[in-house]
Design an enzyme around this catalytic site. Sequence first.
Site, mmCIF file in Angstrom:
data_model
loop_
_atom_site.group_PDB
_atom_site.id
_atom_site.type_symbol
_atom_site.label_atom_id
_atom_site.label_comp_id
_atom_site.label_asym_id
_atom_site.label_seq_id
_atom_site.Cartn_x
_atom_site.Cartn_y
_atom_site.Cartn_z
ATOM 1 N N SER A 172 -21.877 -79.484 4.568
ATOM 2 C CA SER A 172 -22.801 -80.281 3.768
ATOM 3 C C SER A 172 -23.081 -81.578 4.518
ATOM 4 C CB SER A 172 -22.207 -80.543 2.384
ATOM 5 O OG SER A 172 -23.090 -81.266 1.567
ATOM 6 N N TYR A 186 -33.390 -83.676 0.982
ATOM 7 C CA TYR A 186 -32.193 -83.275 1.729
ATOM 8 C C TYR A 186 -30.946 -83.309 0.853
ATOM 9 C CZ TYR A 186 -28.646 -83.387 5.438
ATOM 10 O OH TYR A 186 -27.567 -83.125 6.249
ATOM 11 N N LYS A 190 -28.187 -80.262 -0.212
ATOM 12 C CA LYS A 190 -26.787 -80.336 0.198
ATOM 13 C C LYS A 190 -25.857 -80.448 -1.010
ATOM 14 C CE LYS A 190 -27.027 -80.080 4.714
ATOM 15 N NZ LYS A 190 -26.354 -78.994 5.462
#
Length: 298
Positions: A172, A186, A190
């Site tokens: 991650s 983003y 993650k």
Amino acid sequence: MLLLAAAFLVAFVLLLYMVSPLISPKPLALPGAHVVVTGGSSGIGKCIAIECYKQGAFITLVARNEDKLLQAKKEIEKHSINDKQVVLCISVDVSQDYNQVENVIKQAQEKLGPVDMLVNCAGMSVAGKFEDLEVSTFERLMNLNYLGSVYPSRAVITTMKERRVGRIVFVSSQAGQLGLFGFTAYSSSKFALRGLAEALQMEVKPYNVYVTVAYPPDTDTPGFAEENKTKPLETRLISETTSICKPEQVAKQIVKDAIVVTMGLFRTIALFYLGSFDSIIRRCMMQKARSETADKTA
């Protein structure tokens, strides 16, 4: 009061590390193990492959660019510890078609044996303010960063459960546990990995299969260089307050955490950054407001 809270947190973390060996599974032996690394042609993924190869593992590298894969293969092979080790390269997009991913994993297992450890490292980052990003960017990052880890994991999990041995690693990011300015696309992709990993661990632990999540900070990789091209000012200011890690250091810690199944150093450290990040954003917004006011009165 603040010092007392800090002391309690440090004591709690130390306690976790002391208790961890008592409740953790037997460490995974890498000599002779088959390790699959997605996104393994560059950056952290390539360094993870090198670290595992140094410890005697057989490696399957998975990435889209065939030329980069072959170049990475040559670099990894320099670190062999015996003449039996093999580096297998497979060119495929892990985020597009599950059946295709399943087929290439089967091919890898036919050549190098069952997968002992899968490292899901394929991913990318695009920075930008929420309203400035195209909707397609959110779709693209979710496909690659999330589904690009779901598909390979789904392809290996049945065999791991049958053999009652296996490790699955999700790479991650600090932005995967702290929502950061400029990373709405983003961070969300993650964050999804964390939910997947924690739920999956409950399912597979009875079969001696263990899941770990790595939360690396900013790391000097080609992907990080590309990300910097689109960062808003506020995000660049945040980056300036953190040190840039070397991919070799990050890879070594990830492999260590995966082998012994620890909570992960990066996840602990990242929690201390959140307060400072918030103050940076507030400062930047105040400076921007003052600048806009000055422009209007000029």
